[in-house]
Design a protein around this motif. Structure first.
Motif, PDB file in Angstrom:
ATOM      1  N   GLU A   1      45.325  40.857  21.954  1.00  0.00           N
ATOM      2  CA  GLU A   1      44.792  40.101  23.082  1.00  0.00           C
ATOM      3  C   GLU A   1      45.143  38.621  23.023  1.00  0.00           C
ATOM      4  O   GLU A   1      45.397  38.064  21.946  1.00  0.00           O
ATOM      5  CB  GLU A   1      43.272  40.253  23.153  1.00  0.00           C
ATOM      6  CG  GLU A   1      42.499  39.536  22.055  1.00  0.00           C
ATOM      7  CD  GLU A   1      42.348  40.358  20.791  1.00  0.00           C
ATOM      8  OE1 GLU A   1      41.594  39.933  19.888  1.00  0.00           O
ATOM      9  OE2 GLU A   1      42.992  41.416  20.689  1.00  0.00           O
TER      10      GLU A   1
ATOM     11  N   GLU B   1      44.659  42.911  30.679  1.00  0.00           N
ATOM     12  CA  GLU B   1      45.321  43.122  29.393  1.00  0.00           C
ATOM     13  C   GLU B   1      45.130  44.572  28.951  1.00  0.00           C
ATOM     14  O   GLU B   1      44.040  45.137  29.120  1.00  0.00           O
ATOM     15  CB  GLU B   1      44.740  42.193  28.331  1.00  0.00           C
ATOM     16  CG  GLU B   1      45.005  40.715  28.574  1.00  0.00           C
ATOM     17  CD  GLU B   1      44.630  39.884  27.352  1.00  0.00           C
ATOM     18  OE1 GLU B   1      45.459  39.778  26.425  1.00  0.00           O
ATOM     19  OE2 GLU B   1      43.497  39.368  27.313  1.00  0.00           O
TER      20      GLU B   1
ATOM     21  N   THR C   1      41.128  45.204  29.776  1.00  0.00           N
ATOM     22  CA  THR C   1      40.201  44.073  29.733  1.00  0.00           C
ATOM     23  C   THR C   1      40.598  43.070  30.798  1.00  0.00           C
ATOM     24  O   THR C   1      41.783  42.783  30.992  1.00  0.00           O
ATOM     25  CB  THR C   1      40.221  43.405  28.339  1.00  0.00           C
ATOM     26  OG1 THR C   1      39.598  44.272  27.394  1.00  0.00           O
ATOM     27  CG2 THR C   1      39.481  42.081  28.344  1.00  0.00           C
TER      28      THR C   1
ATOM     29  N   HIS D   1      35.275  44.415  29.661  1.00  0.00           N
ATOM     30  CA  HIS D   1      36.038  45.537  29.129  1.00  0.00           C
ATOM     31  C   HIS D   1      35.791  46.775  29.996  1.00  0.00           C
ATOM     32  O   HIS D   1      34.646  47.175  30.202  1.00  0.00           O
ATOM     33  CB  HIS D   1      35.642  45.812  27.683  1.00  0.00           C
ATOM     34  CG  HIS D   1      35.687  44.593  26.809  1.00  0.00           C
ATOM     35  ND1 HIS D   1      36.866  43.950  26.488  1.00  0.00           N
ATOM     36  CD2 HIS D   1      34.701  43.874  26.223  1.00  0.00           C
ATOM     37  CE1 HIS D   1      36.614  42.901  25.722  1.00  0.00           C
ATOM     38  NE2 HIS D   1      35.310  42.829  25.551  1.00  0.00           N
TER      39      HIS D   1
ATOM     40  N   SER E   1      42.054  35.775  36.982  1.00  0.00           N
ATOM     41  CA  SER E   1      41.672  36.980  36.254  1.00  0.00           C
ATOM     42  C   SER E   1      42.894  37.882  36.103  1.00  0.00           C
ATOM     43  O   SER E   1      43.534  38.235  37.090  1.00  0.00           O
ATOM     44  CB  SER E   1      40.559  37.730  36.999  1.00  0.00           C
ATOM     45  OG  SER E   1      40.202  38.909  36.301  1.00  0.00           O
TER      46      SER E   1
ATOM     47  N   THR F   1      40.663  39.353  31.702  1.00  0.00           N
ATOM     48  CA  THR F   1      40.644  38.075  30.992  1.00  0.00           C
ATOM     49  C   THR F   1      40.795  36.931  31.987  1.00  0.00           C
ATOM     50  O   THR F   1      41.764  36.890  32.746  1.00  0.00           O
ATOM     51  CB  THR F   1      41.786  38.020  29.960  1.00  0.00           C
ATOM     52  OG1 THR F   1      41.601  39.061  28.999  1.00  0.00           O
ATOM     53  CG2 THR F   1      41.825  36.675  29.246  1.00  0.00           C
TER      54      THR F   1
ATOM     55  N   PRO G   1      42.947  31.502  27.781  1.00  0.00           N
ATOM     56  CA  PRO G   1      41.717  32.263  28.035  1.00  0.00           C
ATOM     57  C   PRO G   1      40.479  31.385  27.911  1.00  0.00           C
ATOM     58  O   PRO G   1      40.391  30.529  27.020  1.00  0.00           O
ATOM     59  CB  PRO G   1      41.730  33.341  26.948  1.00  0.00           C
ATOM     60  CG  PRO G   1      43.164  33.495  26.591  1.00  0.00           C
ATOM     61  CD  PRO G   1      43.749  32.115  26.701  1.00  0.00           C
TER      62      PRO G   1
ATOM     63  N   ARG H   1      34.603  39.014  27.271  1.00  0.00           N
ATOM     64  CA  ARG H   1      35.357  39.379  28.470  1.00  0.00           C
ATOM     65  C   ARG H   1      34.870  40.732  29.014  1.00  0.00           C
ATOM     66  O   ARG H   1      34.098  41.427  28.366  1.00  0.00           O
ATOM     67  CB  ARG H   1      36.862  39.447  28.147  1.00  0.00           C
ATOM     68  CG  ARG H   1      37.393  38.119  27.618  1.00  0.00           C
ATOM     69  CD  ARG H   1      38.837  38.215  27.142  1.00  0.00           C
ATOM     70  NE  ARG H   1      39.164  37.073  26.299  1.00  0.00           N
ATOM     71  CZ  ARG H   1      40.307  36.917  25.643  1.00  0.00           C
ATOM     72  NH1 ARG H   1      41.263  37.834  25.751  1.00  0.00           N
ATOM     73  NH2 ARG H   1      40.509  35.855  24.883  1.00  0.00           N
TER      74      ARG H   1
ATOM     75  N   PHE I   1      37.233  37.277  23.062  1.00  0.00           N
ATOM     76  CA  PHE I   1      37.457  38.656  23.492  1.00  0.00           C
ATOM     77  C   PHE I   1      36.149  39.408  23.711  1.00  0.00           C
ATOM     78  O   PHE I   1      36.017  40.188  24.648  1.00  0.00           O
ATOM     79  CB  PHE I   1      38.323  39.389  22.464  1.00  0.00           C
ATOM     80  CG  PHE I   1      38.756  40.753  22.917  1.00  0.00           C
ATOM     81  CD1 PHE I   1      39.716  40.892  23.915  1.00  0.00           C
ATOM     82  CD2 PHE I   1      38.211  41.895  22.354  1.00  0.00           C
ATOM     83  CE1 PHE I   1      40.121  42.147  24.352  1.00  0.00           C
ATOM     84  CE2 PHE I   1      38.609  43.159  22.766  1.00  0.00           C
ATOM     85  CZ  PHE I   1      39.564  43.279  23.774  1.00  0.00           C
TER      86      PHE I   1
ATOM     87  N   GLN J   1      41.300  32.930  22.719  1.00  0.00           N
ATOM     88  CA  GLN J   1      40.577  31.832  23.346  1.00  0.00           C
ATOM     89  C   GLN J   1      41.093  30.495  22.832  1.00  0.00           C
ATOM     90  O   GLN J   1      41.355  30.330  21.639  1.00  0.00           O
ATOM     91  CB  GLN J   1      39.080  31.944  23.055  1.00  0.00           C
ATOM     92  CG  GLN J   1      38.232  30.899  23.766  1.00  0.00           C
ATOM     93  CD  GLN J   1      36.755  31.023  23.424  1.00  0.00           C
ATOM     94  OE1 GLN J   1      36.395  31.641  22.425  1.00  0.00           O
ATOM     95  NE2 GLN J   1      35.903  30.459  24.254  1.00  0.00           N
TER      96      GLN J   1
END
Length: 206
Positions: free
Chosen positions: A144, A123, A95, A80, A120, A97, A71, A78, A75, A147
């Motif tokens: 999730e 999730e 989401t 949502h 892309s 990601t 990623p 990102r 989070f 990163q």
């Protein structure tokens, strides 16, 4: 997004303190530190109806795309997505990601994926805001992708043409064992770790 699921009434809200306490297990020194807002956010888990692949062979056969990727954002940063019915009842959430692909293990015949371009993916987790404040909401205790944490990810296109993680939390696995995110129970984490070991062995990642 379609995970072919339905939201059931049983909602389990994990204690904030327990979430914060386990947060120290989520990250290694090689990963970007989580934002304070992520650590302090309570979690909600919803039951879902989905296809549960119990072996690595089943997972491999049913995934349209298998990649090793990382990623690009934390989070919080990102996109949502949360949708509701006309009466305000929660309809769906997910989401988007963006991941940097390091390697494509399996892809649809004739597809042309560019490793230099972010992919892309969907999730089954997001943020919601209600009268009680901001919460992280997920299906089946999904955690999730982190990163800067390289993972092998199993994906399939949904009806909107988006690549979505399949098999919930058993559809993506961090390559490094020390950076695995614990699930909601010891038994579930042990089961995930066993599955993960089988995945890494199959694809020569151990």
């Amino acid at each position: 997004m379609t995970f072919n699921k339905k939201i059931k009434l049983g909602i389990s809200v994990l204690a904030i303190g327990g979430f914060i306490a386990s947060g120290s297990l989520f990250f290694t020194s090689t990963n970007a530190a989580p934002k304070l807002s992520e650590l302090n956010t309570p979690r909600i888990s919803l039951e879902a109806s989905y296809i549960d692949y119990k072996t690595v062979s089943e997972l491999d056969s049913n995934a349209e795309l298998i990649v090793i990727g990382t990623p690009l954002q934390g989070f919080d940063d990102r996109q949502h997505i949360v949708t509701s019915f006309d009466d305000g009842t929660l309809q769906d959430f997910y989401t988007l990601t963006n991941i940097k692909m390091d390697k494509v293990i399996k892809s649809p015949e004739g597809s042309s994926l560019n490793l230099d371009e972010p992919l892309s993916i969907v999730e089954p987790i997001s943020y919601i805001d209600d009268a009680g404040g901001k919460k992280k909401i997920a299906y089946e205790d999904y955690t999730e992708l982190k990163q800067n944490e390289k993972s092998i990810i199993f994906l399939k296109k949904n009806t909107q043409g988006q690549y979505s993680v399949i098999n919930m939390d058993l559809g993506k696995f961090a390559i490094e064992p020390s950076s695995q995110s614990p699930s909601s129970s010891v038994d579930k984490q042990d089961s995930k770790e066993q599955f993960r070991e089988s995945v890494l062995e199959k694809y020569g990642l151990k």
